[in-house]
Design an enzyme around this catalytic site. Sequence first.
Site, mmCIF file in Angstrom:
data_model
loop_
_atom_site.group_PDB
_atom_site.id
_atom_site.type_symbol
_atom_site.label_atom_id
_atom_site.label_comp_id
_atom_site.label_asym_id
_atom_site.label_seq_id
_atom_site.Cartn_x
_atom_site.Cartn_y
_atom_site.Cartn_z
ATOM 1 N N GLU A 62 -3.782 -9.507 4.175
ATOM 2 C CA GLU A 62 -4.687 -9.209 5.284
ATOM 3 C C GLU A 62 -5.881 -10.151 5.372
ATOM 4 O O GLU A 62 -6.347 -10.496 6.470
ATOM 5 C CB GLU A 62 -5.187 -7.755 5.177
ATOM 6 C CG GLU A 62 -4.163 -6.692 5.532
ATOM 7 C CD GLU A 62 -3.303 -6.264 4.358
ATOM 8 O OE1 GLU A 62 -2.644 -5.216 4.451
ATOM 9 O OE2 GLU A 62 -3.270 -6.991 3.340
ATOM 10 N N GLU B 62 0.829 -1.205 0.000
ATOM 11 C CA GLU B 62 0.000 0.000 0.000
ATOM 12 C C GLU B 62 0.867 1.260 0.000
ATOM 13 O O GLU B 62 0.514 2.267 -0.621
ATOM 14 C CB GLU B 62 -0.938 -0.023 1.208
ATOM 15 C CG GLU B 62 -1.994 -1.124 1.098
ATOM 16 C CD GLU B 62 -2.874 -1.233 2.317
ATOM 17 O OE1 GLU B 62 -4.104 -1.124 2.177
ATOM 18 O OE2 GLU B 62 -2.331 -1.435 3.425
#
Length: 211
Positions: free
Chosen positions: A121, A101
């Site tokens: 995640e 990210e």
Amino acid sequence: TSPSILFQKSDRVARITLNRPSAGNVINLQMSQQLEEACYEANQDDDIYVVIITGVGDVFCRGKESEKGKRNHYAAASLIAAIDKPVMAAINGDALGQGLELALACDIRIASETASFGLPEVTWGIIPGAGGTQRLPRVAPLGAALELILTGDPISAAEAYRLGIVNRVETSAVNSYFHFKYSVIMRTLENYLFFDSLNAFSIKVRMHSFI
């Protein structure tokens, strides 16, 4: 204690380096705070035209501290995205979770051939919370982005290049390539500044107006 973020400036280029190699350069509170200071300095210094972010060692960033099963959030990606000058990621190794990210928040991404990319995640029962679900589909095909988000499986640098997640994959050290790459961008910016009376912020605004 060694700083978690190294900030260097040379020839109108700021270099922000993640400096927790023994921990995979994972983001913790200290690193997030120091990154905020570095990003602020890069924004405020008119002598800086380009920002490069990389990691110490053979890892870019393997996420954030205590990610598994927890929802603690550090604003690293949004700090990078808020820099009003072109930002280049020199991805020298794994970019996983918030590490990917962070890279996605940059304008240009160059990876070493040993790097891997992923958003794991989902395997911990949570979703990427630092912009991955928004930024990844902007650079990769929707189906491929969804596969990465929903499976949590990592991909190689070659596959990341094929999908458009990175601009280039280099066989040699990423940093040596960047000496050439950012010099080209600096010349472009200097020409823009001279002929059009623009600053680096307006250049980036124009870049993102096409996205």
